[in-house]
Design a protein around this motif. Structure first.
Motif, PDB file in Angstrom:
ATOM      1  N   LEU A 116       0.812  -1.210   0.000  1.00  0.00           N
ATOM      2  CA  LEU A 116       0.000   0.000   0.000  1.00  0.00           C
ATOM      3  C   LEU A 116       0.846   1.260   0.000  1.00  0.00           C
ATOM      4  CD1 LEU A 116      -2.563  -1.097   2.713  1.00  0.00           C
ATOM      5  CD2 LEU A 116      -2.752  -1.322   0.235  1.00  0.00           C
ATOM      6  N   PRO A 117       0.565   2.161  -0.926  1.00  0.00           N
ATOM      7  CA  PRO A 117       1.270   3.444  -0.910  1.00  0.00           C
ATOM      8  C   PRO A 117       0.722   4.348   0.181  1.00  0.00           C
ATOM      9  CG  PRO A 117      -0.355   3.421  -2.667  1.00  0.00           C
ATOM     10  CD  PRO A 117      -0.380   2.055  -2.038  1.00  0.00           C
ATOM     11  N   MET A 118       1.519   5.314   0.588  1.00  0.00           N
ATOM     12  CA  MET A 118       1.006   6.344   1.490  1.00  0.00           C
ATOM     13  C   MET A 118      -0.043   7.121   0.710  1.00  0.00           C
ATOM     14  SD  MET A 118       4.228   7.571   3.748  1.00  0.00           S
ATOM     15  CE  MET A 118       3.148   8.404   4.855  1.00  0.00           C
ATOM     16  N   ASN A 119      -1.143   7.445   1.367  1.00  0.00           N
ATOM     17  CA  ASN A 119      -2.249   8.055   0.656  1.00  0.00           C
ATOM     18  C   ASN A 119      -2.947   9.041   1.584  1.00  0.00           C
ATOM     19  OD1 ASN A 119      -4.802   8.572  -0.476  1.00  0.00           O
ATOM     20  ND2 ASN A 119      -4.842   6.585  -1.504  1.00  0.00           N
ATOM     21  N   ALA A 120      -2.886  10.310   1.253  1.00  0.00           N
ATOM     22  CA  ALA A 120      -3.495  11.349   2.096  1.00  0.00           C
ATOM     23  C   ALA A 120      -5.000  11.178   2.195  1.00  0.00           C
ATOM     24  CB  ALA A 120      -3.147  12.730   1.555  1.00  0.00           C
ATOM     25  N   ASP A 121      -5.638  10.640   1.149  1.00  0.00           N
ATOM     26  CA  ASP A 121      -7.085  10.429   1.194  1.00  0.00           C
ATOM     27  C   ASP A 121      -7.460   9.419   2.274  1.00  0.00           C
ATOM     28  OD1 ASP A 121      -7.402  12.207  -0.909  1.00  0.00           O
ATOM     29  OD2 ASP A 121      -7.429  10.622  -2.433  1.00  0.00           O
ATOM     30  N   VAL A 122      -6.651   8.393   2.439  1.00  0.00           N
ATOM     31  CA  VAL A 122      -6.909   7.389   3.476  1.00  0.00           C
ATOM     32  C   VAL A 122      -6.833   8.044   4.853  1.00  0.00           C
ATOM     33  CG1 VAL A 122      -6.057   5.273   4.557  1.00  0.00           C
ATOM     34  CG2 VAL A 122      -6.132   5.461   2.070  1.00  0.00           C
ATOM     35  N   ALA A 123      -5.809   8.851   5.071  1.00  0.00           N
ATOM     36  CA  ALA A 123      -5.667   9.536   6.360  1.00  0.00           C
ATOM     37  C   ALA A 123      -6.864  10.450   6.624  1.00  0.00           C
ATOM     38  CB  ALA A 123      -4.373  10.341   6.391  1.00  0.00           C
ATOM     39  N   ALA A 124      -7.315  11.165   5.606  1.00  0.00           N
ATOM     40  CA  ALA A 124      -8.462  12.065   5.770  1.00  0.00           C
ATOM     41  C   ALA A 124      -9.727  11.282   6.106  1.00  0.00           C
ATOM     42  CB  ALA A 124      -8.665  12.899   4.509  1.00  0.00           C
ATOM     43  N   LEU A 125      -9.945  10.140   5.441  1.00  0.00           N
ATOM     44  CA  LEU A 125     -11.125   9.325   5.735  1.00  0.00           C
ATOM     45  C   LEU A 125     -11.055   8.743   7.147  1.00  0.00           C
ATOM     46  CD1 LEU A 125     -11.622   7.527   2.308  1.00  0.00           C
ATOM     47  CD2 LEU A 125     -13.158   9.206   3.360  1.00  0.00           C
ATOM     48  N   CYS A 126      -9.869   8.331   7.566  1.00  0.00           N
ATOM     49  CA  CYS A 126      -9.698   7.830   8.942  1.00  0.00           C
ATOM     50  C   CYS A 126     -10.050   8.924   9.945  1.00  0.00           C
ATOM     51  CB  CYS A 126      -8.267   7.360   9.177  1.00  0.00           C
ATOM     52  SG  CYS A 126      -7.877   5.796   8.422  1.00  0.00           S
ATOM     53  N   GLU A 130     -14.631   7.634   8.437  1.00  0.00           N
ATOM     54  CA  GLU A 130     -15.319   7.144   7.243  1.00  0.00           C
ATOM     55  C   GLU A 130     -14.421   6.227   6.413  1.00  0.00           C
ATOM     56  OE1 GLU A 130     -16.558  10.664   5.152  1.00  0.00           O
ATOM     57  OE2 GLU A 130     -17.958  11.259   6.736  1.00  0.00           O
ATOM     58  N   ILE A 131     -13.623   5.423   7.067  1.00  0.00           N
ATOM     59  CA  ILE A 131     -12.647   4.596   6.361  1.00  0.00           C
ATOM     60  C   ILE A 131     -13.324   3.627   5.391  1.00  0.00           C
ATOM     61  CG2 ILE A 131     -12.493   2.828   8.151  1.00  0.00           C
ATOM     62  CD1 ILE A 131      -9.646   4.178   5.898  1.00  0.00           C
TER      63      ILE A 131
END
Length: 152
Positions: A116-126, A130-131
């Motif tokens: 998995l790449p680092m992903n700012a969208d994932v951090a924002a959803l967490c 809303e993951i």
């Protein structure tokens, strides 16, 4: 105290009917993972790592613990594997080209399910809680492995 809190979390929460419950455990083989493994019915485990060699030592110990407790391990997932350039799509390894996950997977006899790449969208959803809205093509193999486990 922490092991008691973990046990209470499992026994005192009204979970309702669940298809899957993912438990993100701390790395290693300490009291919390051991308590979870011994007190919660676990059908399988995903081992999540990062590219650094030191982390692979911890992952190896965690894998040995799951084997000793007869908990099936579905495979390995590497988190923070790289960052994807937003302009050209090139995958840039943040910890160098020397991820030791391939070697660790071979040593443990486990498949690599995702890098998995680092992903700012994932951090924002967490952060929003809303993951479940994540869109991540790299997770397909891991999701397929979990689905296969549920069908068996």
């Amino acid at each position: 105290v922490l092991a008691g809190a973990v046990t209470q979390f499992w026994t005192d929460v009204a979970w309702g009917e669940l298809d899957v419950l993912f438990i993100d455990m701390p790395p290693g083989t300490g009291d919390i993972p051991l308590t979870l493994y011994q007190s919660i019915p676990i059908d399988g485990s995903l081992i999540v790592s990062t590219p650094q060699a030191l982390v692979q030592l911890i992952v190896g110990k965690a894998h040995k613990m799951t084997q000793m407790l007869n908990i099936p391990v579905l495979g390995l997932v590497e988190n923070m594997s790289c960052v994807v350039c937003p302009d050209c799509g090139k995958r840039i390894p943040l910890f160098g080209d020397d991820s030791s996950l391939d070697e660790a997977a071979k040593d443990m006899g486990l498949p690599i399910l995702a890098k998995l790449p680092m992903n700012a969208d994932v951090a924002a959803l967490c952060d929003k809680g809303e993951i479940e809205r994540i869109v991540c093509d790299e997770l397909e193999n891991a999701a397929d492995a979990v689905e296969k486990l549920l069908k068996n």
